[in-house]
Design a protein around this motif. Structure first.
Motif, PDB file in Angstrom:
ATOM      1  N   LYS A 550       0.826  -1.204   0.000  1.00 19.90           N
ATOM      2  CA  LYS A 550       0.000   0.000   0.000  1.00 19.90           C
ATOM      3  C   LYS A 550       0.863   1.257   0.000  1.00 19.90           C
ATOM      4  CE  LYS A 550      -3.981  -2.106   2.332  1.00 19.90           C
ATOM      5  NZ  LYS A 550      -4.814  -2.128   3.566  1.00 19.90           N
ATOM      6  N   ASP A 551       1.948   1.235   0.751  1.00 23.34           N
ATOM      7  CA  ASP A 551       2.824   2.392   0.826  1.00 23.34           C
ATOM      8  C   ASP A 551       3.503   2.682  -0.514  1.00 23.34           C
ATOM      9  OD1 ASP A 551       4.157   4.452   2.512  1.00 23.34           O
ATOM     10  OD2 ASP A 551       5.959   3.344   1.920  1.00 23.34           O
ATOM     11  N   SER A 552       3.763   1.640  -1.302  1.00 16.96           N
ATOM     12  CA  SER A 552       4.434   1.823  -2.595  1.00 16.96           C
ATOM     13  C   SER A 552       3.546   2.523  -3.607  1.00 16.96           C
ATOM     14  CB  SER A 552       4.879   0.477  -3.170  1.00 16.96           C
ATOM     15  OG  SER A 552       3.768  -0.249  -3.694  1.00 16.96           O
ATOM     16  N   GLY A 553       2.237   2.350  -3.480  1.00 18.65           N
ATOM     17  CA  GLY A 553       1.308   2.950  -4.427  1.00 18.65           C
ATOM     18  C   GLY A 553       1.263   2.238  -5.765  1.00 18.65           C
ATOM     19  N   ALA A 554       1.945   1.120  -5.920  1.00 18.79           N
ATOM     20  CA  ALA A 554       2.000   0.390  -7.191  1.00 18.79           C
ATOM     21  C   ALA A 554       0.865  -0.615  -7.293  1.00 18.79           C
ATOM     22  CB  ALA A 554       3.337  -0.328  -7.320  1.00 18.79           C
ATOM     23  N   GLY A 555       0.344  -0.784  -8.487  1.00 18.16           N
ATOM     24  CA  GLY A 555      -0.731  -1.739  -8.701  1.00 18.16           C
ATOM     25  C   GLY A 555      -0.259  -3.083  -9.201  1.00 18.16           C
ATOM     26  N   ILE A 556       1.048  -3.231  -9.352  1.00 16.53           N
ATOM     27  CA  ILE A 556       1.647  -4.489  -9.816  1.00 16.53           C
ATOM     28  C   ILE A 556       2.746  -4.878  -8.832  1.00 16.53           C
ATOM     29  CG2 ILE A 556       2.920  -5.653 -11.666  1.00 16.53           C
ATOM     30  CD1 ILE A 556       1.698  -3.631 -13.620  1.00 16.53           C
ATOM     31  N   ALA A 557       2.843  -6.149  -8.515  1.00 15.62           N
ATOM     32  CA  ALA A 557       3.871  -6.627  -7.595  1.00 15.62           C
ATOM     33  C   ALA A 557       4.580  -7.833  -8.184  1.00 15.62           C
ATOM     34  CB  ALA A 557       3.263  -6.991  -6.250  1.00 15.62           C
ATOM     35  N   VAL A 558       5.855  -7.968  -7.835  1.00 12.19           N
ATOM     36  CA  VAL A 558       6.650  -9.145  -8.213  1.00 12.19           C
ATOM     37  C   VAL A 558       7.199  -9.757  -6.931  1.00 12.19           C
ATOM     38  CG1 VAL A 558       8.622 -10.039  -9.505  1.00 12.19           C
ATOM     39  CG2 VAL A 558       7.312  -8.123 -10.419  1.00 12.19           C
ATOM     40  N   ILE A 559       6.823 -10.992  -6.662  1.00 13.26           N
ATOM     41  CA  ILE A 559       7.311 -11.706  -5.483  1.00 13.26           C
ATOM     42  C   ILE A 559       8.683 -12.285  -5.802  1.00 13.26           C
ATOM     43  CG2 ILE A 559       6.877 -13.632  -3.909  1.00 13.26           C
ATOM     44  CD1 ILE A 559       3.887 -13.297  -4.562  1.00 13.26           C
TER      45      ILE A 559
END
Length: 638
Positions: A550-559
């Motif tokens: 949430k803090d990053s503000g990004a809508g895409i994540a890479v684990i």
């Protein structure tokens, strides 16, 4: 030691090496060495775009017969046996593009005083006016500095002006007693320009100029067989050579039909080829080019005239707009390969050649000086010109030369079977073949099998955006173009929203576990202009993943993590990211590590070393841009 003993010793040494290769490969693959078969080294072979197999090791078993000395048919080792080894090849530089005559003259004279030994002059059109040719060449001793013109459709006018200048100098007593020492190339290239689409004279005009040139007392060549036209479109080395010699033969037919002898016709042709940062391929290409053209001359009954001059130009296709300073390294390798390969003249393109003038914020004179000094360092400090054909005798180079020549001859024969160069060009044979190679290369670059440093590997996301309009690429099929188009989108996003498009990294476990894949993912994303936001080590079940996402503000994540960590925590991490509002969840690793996951716990995609990076990154940018547009965001949280 007898020859038989030496052969046996070489065979034993090679067998020992094969055994070592099998041991290393077996260990890395965790299999028994016997499973690799009797020739494990074949697993280390590579195949070029020409279908030439490059072995991992060359030995006496690959030795080929020694080629004749330089200046002797078939000229593999060089066409000129008497080249000045203190000077080496000719250091060529290009002048006249969009400049005034007085400025061109100052630049030419300054360059000649500082190491340039051959001139390539752009005349006509938006370049140096034909009427200003005399002013531009004022003070230039053409018996010491050979001149090549690039005048396009103005070539007949430029030739007349140049001939008038030469006649006036001779009449005034310019001190040149041996007029053949004045060497001029008029640079007409109608056949290769017909492929590239460049403006040029008609074939008949080039033939007329050649007829006039053959009668002059100076050494004048009217026609340049410009192989760079094929290279810039995406051709492989052998395709560039094969198409060029087919065009050369078409010229010979037209010239002899006009009344020139075969010797005179051969004397009217010079070749221009591209030199790339693959130094061994470049060395072999220039040697192979002389071999195949000598064969043409031999078949025409004029072997003694088969040593046509070669002008090497560092590849425009390999030049990058992003991190263009790396182009200095590329052109150094290219100049090295061309010089060692025996090119008679070498032109190094300025490192910012892929960019519009001034886009990088450095002066034209600075870029030109770096290009010139690249060659001077090779000649005056590394002394590469001191030995003719220094690569001779190398098992690898000799084998590669012969294989490239064979592939070039094969393509040439296909063109001839189609009715010759013009017929093959009209039928699309040449264009289709080159387009196929270009597509294969583009795919390799997109999948990052082929590295373009600073572009698809080790990109500098922090470099300043290019000025507006700098993304224009012209007609050259530059290797970096697809990735640079992604970077252009990132620049546009930054300009509109004040921040780069971003993706959140979710590193699982300690740094020692996730560092390999976070580094890989960061590098991959940056090659598409996407910022990777890495909060540091995270764990499932404690809320840290959701909070950081949430803090990053990004809508895409890479684990990112290890396969072992994925088995225990990947599905939980996916679910926590989705619960935090992340719309797209990717996993850095192969699909098999979470093969049992399904539904919301399954990642939306998998990021590995051999994905089509251009396609994947383009898709990510689409998602980020769409999300930003729909939400009305004008910036991204950092």
């Amino acid at each position: 030691m007898s020859l038989a003993s030496e052969t046996e010793e070489a065979a034993r040494a090679y067998a020992d090496w094969q055994h070592s290769v099998a041991g290393v490969l077996a260990k890395s693959r965790r299999i028994d060495a016997a499973e690799l078969g009797p020739e494990p080294q074949k697993l280390l072979e590579t195949v070029t775009y020409d279908g030439v197999t490059v072995a991992p090791l060359y030995s006496p078993r690959d030795e080929r017969p020694e080629q004749p000395l330089p200046g002797t048919f078939p000229y593999v080792r060089g066409a000129d046996a008497t080249r000045d080894v203190n000077a080496g090849w000719l250091v060529s530089a290009r002048f006249g593009e969009g400049a005034e005559a007085a400025d061109v003259n100052r630049s030419v004279l300054d360059s000649l005083e500082n190491g340039v030994s051959a001139l390539w002059l752009a005349v006509g059109g938006a370049n140096l006016p034909v009427r200003s040719l005399e002013t531009a060449l004022d003070g230039v001793l053409l018996d010491l500095a050979p001149l090549t013109l690039d005048a396009g459709t103005d070539a007949p006018l430029a030739a007349r002006a140049l001939f008038a200048l030469l006649d006036a100098r001779a009449a005034a007593g310019d001190g040149v007693t041996d007029r053949t020492a004045v060497r001029v190339d008029l640079g007409t290239a109608p056949l290769t320009s017909a492929f590239s689409g460049a403006a040029d004279v008609e074939l008949g005009d080039a033939v007329a100029l050649a007829t006039e040139s053959a009668a002059r007392s100076e050494s004048v060549r009217a026609i340049a067989v410009d192989g760079t036209a094929f290279h810039d479109a995406g051709a492989s080395d052998a395709e560039e050579l094969g198409a060029a010699i087919a065009a050369g033969l078409e010229y010979l037919r037209a010239l002899t039909e006009s009344g020139l002898t075969i010797g005179q016709a051969l004397g009217q042709l010079g070749f221009r080829f591209s030199a790339t940062d693959d130094q061994f391929q470049t060395i072999a290409k220039f040697r192979a080019a002389r071999l195949v053209w000598a064969r043409i001359a031999q078949v025409c009954g004029a072997s003694d005239f088969g040593g046509a001059p070669q002008h090497a130009v560092t590849s425009a296709a390999m030049m990058a707009q992003r991190d263009p300073w790396v182009n200095m390294l590329r052109t150094t390798l290219a100049a090295f390969g061309a010089g060692v390969g025996g090119a008679d003249a070498v032109t190094v393109l300025p490192f910012d050649a892929a960019l519009p003038a001034g886009a990088l914020g450095v002066s034209k004179t600075f870029a030109a000086r770096i290009a010139r000094n690249t060659q001077l360092l090779l000649l005056e400090e590394s002394h590469l010109g001191r030995v003719l054909d220094p690569a001779a005798g190398s098992w690898y180079v000799e084998d590669l030369t012969q294989q490239v020549a064979a592939k070039a001859w094969e393509f040439f024969q296909q063109i001839e079977a189609a009715g010759g160069y013009l017929a093959a060009l009209d039928a699309g044979l040449i264009g289709d073949r080159i387009a196929s190679t270009r597509a294969q290369r583009d795919s390799d670059i997109a999948h990052r099998k082929t590295t373009v440093t600073g572009v698809n590997e080790f990109p500098n996301l922090a470099e300043a955006p290019l000025p507006a309009g700098a993304a224009q690429t012209g007609t050259v099929a530059r290797y970096a173009a697809a990735f640079e188009a992604l970077r252009d989108r990132s620049d546009a996003y930054l300009a509109a929203r004040g921040a780069r498009p971003a993706v959140f990294l979710a590193p699982l476990g300690p740094v020692a576990e996730h560092n390999v894949r976070t580094t890989f993912s960061t590098n991959l994303l940056a090659s598409g202009g996407i910022e990777a936001r890495n909060p540091g080590p995270l764990a499932t079940g404690d809320g840290s993943i959701a909070a950081a996402a949430k803090d990053s503000g990004a809508g895409i994540a890479v684990i990112c993590g290890t396969d072992k960590r994925y088995a225990a925590e990947a599905t939980a991490a996916v679910e926590e990211l989705r619960a935090a509002g992340v719309g797209t969840v990717l996993l850095a690793g192969p699909e098999k590590v979470v093969a049992d996951a399904d539904g919301p716990a399954r990642p939306d995609g998998f990021v590995t070393a051999r994905i089509d990076a251009v396609s994947v990154l383009s898709g990510l940018l689409d998602t980020i841009e769409s999300s930003s547009d729909s939400s009305g965001d004008t910036g991204s949280k950092k």
